[in-house]
Design a protein around this motif. Structure first.
Motif, PDB file in Angstrom:
ATOM      1  N   GLY A 236       0.815  -1.220   0.000  1.00 53.39           N
ATOM      2  CA  GLY A 236       0.000   0.000   0.000  1.00 53.39           C
ATOM      3  C   GLY A 236       0.837   1.253   0.000  1.00 53.39           C
ATOM      4  O   GLY A 236       0.501   2.247  -0.651  1.00 53.39           O
ATOM      5  N   GLU A 237       1.952   1.220   0.733  1.00 47.83           N
ATOM      6  CA  GLU A 237       2.826   2.390   0.769  1.00 47.83           C
ATOM      7  C   GLU A 237       3.425   2.674  -0.599  1.00 47.83           C
ATOM      8  O   GLU A 237       3.585   3.839  -0.991  1.00 47.83           O
ATOM      9  N   THR A 238       3.743   1.626  -1.342  1.00 53.69           N
ATOM     10  CA  THR A 238       4.283   1.812  -2.689  1.00 53.69           C
ATOM     11  C   THR A 238       3.270   2.513  -3.586  1.00 53.69           C
ATOM     12  O   THR A 238       3.612   3.437  -4.328  1.00 53.69           O
ATOM     13  N   ILE A 239       2.007   2.088  -3.513  1.00 55.19           N
ATOM     14  CA  ILE A 239       0.965   2.731  -4.312  1.00 55.19           C
ATOM     15  C   ILE A 239       0.771   4.181  -3.874  1.00 55.19           C
ATOM     16  O   ILE A 239       0.618   5.086  -4.701  1.00 55.19           O
ATOM     17  N   ALA A 240       0.805   4.415  -2.551  1.00 53.82           N
ATOM     18  CA  ALA A 240       0.600   5.769  -2.031  1.00 53.82           C
ATOM     19  C   ALA A 240       1.698   6.708  -2.503  1.00 53.82           C
ATOM     20  O   ALA A 240       1.432   7.829  -2.963  1.00 53.82           O
ATOM     21  N   GLN A 241       2.929   6.270  -2.386  1.00 52.34           N
ATOM     22  CA  GLN A 241       4.027   7.134  -2.813  1.00 52.34           C
ATOM     23  C   GLN A 241       4.077   7.244  -4.335  1.00 52.34           C
ATOM     24  O   GLN A 241       4.516   8.268  -4.872  1.00 52.34           O
ATOM     25  N   GLY A 242       3.597   6.216  -5.022  1.00 47.74           N
ATOM     26  CA  GLY A 242       3.492   6.313  -6.472  1.00 47.74           C
ATOM     27  C   GLY A 242       2.486   7.367  -6.892  1.00 47.74           C
ATOM     28  O   GLY A 242       2.567   7.928  -7.992  1.00 47.74           O
ATOM     29  N   GLY A 243       1.508   7.638  -6.006  1.00 51.02           N
ATOM     30  CA  GLY A 243       0.541   8.690  -6.295  1.00 51.02           C
ATOM     31  C   GLY A 243       1.180  10.054  -6.471  1.00 51.02           C
ATOM     32  O   GLY A 243       0.608  10.944  -7.123  1.00 51.02           O
ATOM     33  N   LEU A 244       2.369  10.236  -5.899  1.00 51.49           N
ATOM     34  CA  LEU A 244       3.088  11.502  -6.085  1.00 51.49           C
ATOM     35  C   LEU A 244       3.395  11.749  -7.557  1.00 51.49           C
ATOM     36  O   LEU A 244       3.413  12.904  -8.004  1.00 51.49           O
ATOM     37  N   ILE A 245       3.663  10.675  -8.292  1.00 51.39           N
ATOM     38  CA  ILE A 245       3.919  10.825  -9.727  1.00 51.39           C
ATOM     39  C   ILE A 245       2.661  11.338 -10.414  1.00 51.39           C
ATOM     40  O   ILE A 245       2.719  12.184 -11.307  1.00 51.39           O
ATOM     41  N   GLY A 246       1.507  10.832  -9.983  1.00 50.69           N
ATOM     42  CA  GLY A 246       0.246  11.321 -10.533  1.00 50.69           C
ATOM     43  C   GLY A 246       0.035  12.796 -10.246  1.00 50.69           C
ATOM     44  O   GLY A 246      -0.438  13.545 -11.113  1.00 50.69           O
TER      45      GLY A 246
ATOM     46  N   ALA B  43       2.414  14.967  -9.795  1.00 48.66           N
ATOM     47  CA  ALA B  43       3.356  15.684 -10.668  1.00 48.66           C
ATOM     48  C   ALA B  43       2.832  15.767 -12.095  1.00 48.66           C
ATOM     49  O   ALA B  43       2.959  16.807 -12.757  1.00 48.66           O
ATOM     50  N   ILE B  44       2.225  14.682 -12.576  1.00 47.12           N
ATOM     51  CA  ILE B  44       1.643  14.688 -13.924  1.00 47.12           C
ATOM     52  C   ILE B  44       0.510  15.703 -14.005  1.00 47.12           C
ATOM     53  O   ILE B  44       0.382  16.451 -14.974  1.00 47.12           O
ATOM     54  N   GLY B  45      -0.328  15.724 -12.968  1.00 45.91           N
ATOM     55  CA  GLY B  45      -1.422  16.686 -12.941  1.00 45.91           C
ATOM     56  C   GLY B  45      -0.932  18.119 -12.954  1.00 45.91           C
ATOM     57  O   GLY B  45      -1.497  18.978 -13.642  1.00 45.91           O
ATOM     58  N   ILE B  46       0.158  18.382 -12.210  1.00 42.63           N
ATOM     59  CA  ILE B  46       0.722  19.731 -12.168  1.00 42.63           C
ATOM     60  C   ILE B  46       1.305  20.119 -13.523  1.00 42.63           C
ATOM     61  O   ILE B  46       1.051  21.202 -14.047  1.00 42.63           O
ATOM     62  N   SER B  47       2.085  19.210 -14.102  1.00 42.89           N
ATOM     63  CA  SER B  47       2.790  19.551 -15.340  1.00 42.89           C
ATOM     64  C   SER B  47       1.853  19.703 -16.532  1.00 42.89           C
ATOM     65  O   SER B  47       2.076  20.551 -17.399  1.00 42.89           O
ATOM     66  N   PHE B  48       0.789  18.903 -16.591  1.00 44.10           N
ATOM     67  CA  PHE B  48      -0.130  18.965 -17.720  1.00 44.10           C
ATOM     68  C   PHE B  48      -1.419  19.718 -17.400  1.00 44.10           C
ATOM     69  O   PHE B  48      -2.336  19.765 -18.214  1.00 44.10           O
ATOM     70  N   GLU B  49      -1.477  20.276 -16.181  1.00 45.68           N
ATOM     71  CA  GLU B  49      -2.614  21.087 -15.748  1.00 45.68           C
ATOM     72  C   GLU B  49      -3.942  20.344 -15.902  1.00 45.68           C
ATOM     73  O   GLU B  49      -4.903  20.850 -16.477  1.00 45.68           O
ATOM     74  N   ILE B  50      -3.967  19.114 -15.389  1.00 46.35           N
ATOM     75  CA  ILE B  50      -5.200  18.338 -15.361  1.00 46.35           C
ATOM     76  C   ILE B  50      -5.572  18.078 -13.907  1.00 46.35           C
ATOM     77  O   ILE B  50      -4.762  18.294 -13.002  1.00 46.35           O
ATOM     78  N   ASP B  51      -6.807  17.648 -13.693  1.00 47.10           N
ATOM     79  CA  ASP B  51      -7.281  17.422 -12.330  1.00 47.10           C
ATOM     80  C   ASP B  51      -6.369  16.431 -11.609  1.00 47.10           C
ATOM     81  O   ASP B  51      -6.126  15.327 -12.102  1.00 47.10           O
ATOM     82  N   SER B  52      -5.869  16.835 -10.437  1.00 51.40           N
ATOM     83  CA  SER B  52      -4.896  16.006  -9.724  1.00 51.40           C
ATOM     84  C   SER B  52      -5.501  14.682  -9.275  1.00 51.40           C
ATOM     85  O   SER B  52      -4.817  13.649  -9.269  1.00 51.40           O
ATOM     86  N   THR B  53      -6.784  14.679  -8.890  1.00 46.73           N
ATOM     87  CA  THR B  53      -7.408  13.435  -8.445  1.00 46.73           C
ATOM     88  C   THR B  53      -7.469  12.418  -9.574  1.00 46.73           C
ATOM     89  O   THR B  53      -7.201  11.225  -9.370  1.00 46.73           O
ATOM     90  N   VAL B  54      -7.817  12.881 -10.775  1.00 44.10           N
ATOM     91  CA  VAL B  54      -7.859  11.985 -11.939  1.00 44.10           C
ATOM     92  C   VAL B  54      -6.467  11.448 -12.229  1.00 44.10           C
ATOM     93  O   VAL B  54      -6.284  10.237 -12.475  1.00 44.10           O
ATOM     94  N   ALA B  55      -5.460  12.337 -12.216  1.00 41.50           N
ATOM     95  CA  ALA B  55      -4.087  11.928 -12.502  1.00 41.50           C
ATOM     96  C   ALA B  55      -3.588  10.915 -11.474  1.00 41.50           C
ATOM     97  O   ALA B  55      -2.958   9.911 -11.826  1.00 41.50           O
ATOM     98  N   VAL B  56      -3.877  11.167 -10.202  1.00 39.96           N
ATOM     99  CA  VAL B  56      -3.450  10.247  -9.143  1.00 39.96           C
ATOM    100  C   VAL B  56      -4.162   8.907  -9.273  1.00 39.96           C
ATOM    101  O   VAL B  56      -3.548   7.847  -9.110  1.00 39.96           O
TER     102      VAL B  56
ATOM    103  N   VAL C 295      -5.428   7.453 -11.995  1.00 37.03           N
ATOM    104  CA  VAL C 295      -4.903   6.703 -13.141  1.00 37.03           C
ATOM    105  C   VAL C 295      -3.515   6.153 -12.831  1.00 37.03           C
ATOM    106  O   VAL C 295      -3.201   4.986 -13.115  1.00 37.03           O
ATOM    107  N   THR C 296      -2.668   6.977 -12.216  1.00 33.85           N
ATOM    108  CA  THR C 296      -1.312   6.538 -11.875  1.00 33.85           C
ATOM    109  C   THR C 296      -1.333   5.414 -10.851  1.00 33.85           C
ATOM    110  O   THR C 296      -0.591   4.438 -10.974  1.00 33.85           O
ATOM    111  N   SER C 297      -2.177   5.534  -9.832  1.00 38.09           N
ATOM    112  CA  SER C 297      -2.270   4.506  -8.795  1.00 38.09           C
ATOM    113  C   SER C 297      -2.736   3.180  -9.379  1.00 38.09           C
ATOM    114  O   SER C 297      -2.211   2.109  -9.034  1.00 38.09           O
TER     115      SER C 297
END
Length: 268
Positions: free
Chosen positions: A36-46, A48-61, A63-65
């Motif tokens: 679970g911790e791996t998935i949670a910390q992987g959410g940080l990538i989501g 970052a993707i949301g920030i860089s592409f200016e999309i909803d962070s919840t959606v990005a997280v 999809v990444t999770s």
């Protein structure tokens, strides 16, 4: 306590508690805290993707999770590198990638501390819909697979022999875990999400005789931690997510005192 942002924070925390607590029981039973911790910390990538592409962070997280959960399911099948080592590499790599990417693409509205430890007071109406909607679907899926998942957690080979669809049940569980992790990041952040999952279950363990009792008590402890944690936070001007986890820490410590004194150990 009646301000709109407080009401949203309370509703988000309680909604998350109702689904995260029983799910956390299976995380404890199946010894999947690091998973679970791996998935949670992987959410940080989501994030970052949301920030860089200016999309909803919840959606990005989300999809990444889900993508990371799918990858972990595949990696479970290999025998070259021990799974705990793979999880360690992935968890810390995702943490580093997410922090660096969030710093590079930081905008004035982005707070790295809030990303890591959550900002429950910043939960918007849209976030609340995601938490309630996603949490409701996750809880429904967990109820649907409760019996087969419980059978797998007790004895996987015996469950398979009795006709339980082991791989399908495990896949659904991992995806439910990914969804709950994704909607938890806003409340308790990437570093504390797994604590919010397993602490209520761990605190409920000494008081429970059946799996259903443990899930029920875990929900009670999680809900109380949200209420008391937000009260402590507002009263002392402290961050909300860490305050909730701090209350859970106290609850777990108190629950373990009789066990430590009496030596009463339940089977794992």
């Amino acid at each position: 306590m009646t301000d709109p942002f407080m009401l949203r924070a309370m509703m988000a925390g309680l909604a998350l508690a109702i689904v995260a607590a029983p799910l956390g029981c299976f995380v404890v039973w199946r010894r999947m805290a690091y998973f679970g911790e791996t998935i949670a910390q992987g959410g940080l990538i989501g994030i970052a993707i949301g920030i860089s592409f200016e999309i909803d962070s919840t959606v990005a997280v989300l999809v990444t999770s889900l993508a990371i959960a799918l990858l972990l399911l595949g990696l479970q099948r290999q025998n070259v590198v021990p799974l705990d080592s793979v999880l360690g590499v992935m968890a810390h790599s995702a943490l580093a990638i997410g922090i660096v990417a969030a710093a590079v693409f930081r905008r004035p509205s982005n707070d790295l501390i809030a990303i890591l430890f959550g900002d429950i007071y910043a939960v918007s109406t849209t976030d609340l819909r995601w938490i309630i909607g996603g949490g409701g679907l996750a809880l429904a899926a967990l109820i649907w697979i409760w019996r087969p998942l419980l059978a797998i957690s007790v004895h996987e080979d015996l469950a398979a022999a009795e006709g339980v669809a082991v791989e399908r049940t495990k896949a659904i569980f991992v995806f439910v875990l990914a969804v709950v992790v994704a909607i938890s990041l806003k409340v308790v952040g990437a570093l504390l999400t797994i604590a919010f999952l397993i602490m209520p279950a761990a605190a409920a363990r000494p008081f429970s005789e059946t799996p259903e009792q443990m899930a029920f008590f875990a929900i009670i402890f999680a809900a109380l931690s949200v209420a008391f944690g937000l009260f402590v936070s507002v009263s002392n001007d402290l961050p909300g997510g860490p305050s909730i986890v701090l209350v859970l820490t106290v609850m777990f410590s108190l629950a373990m005192i009789p066990v430590a004194i009496g030596g009463n150990r339940r089977p794992s």
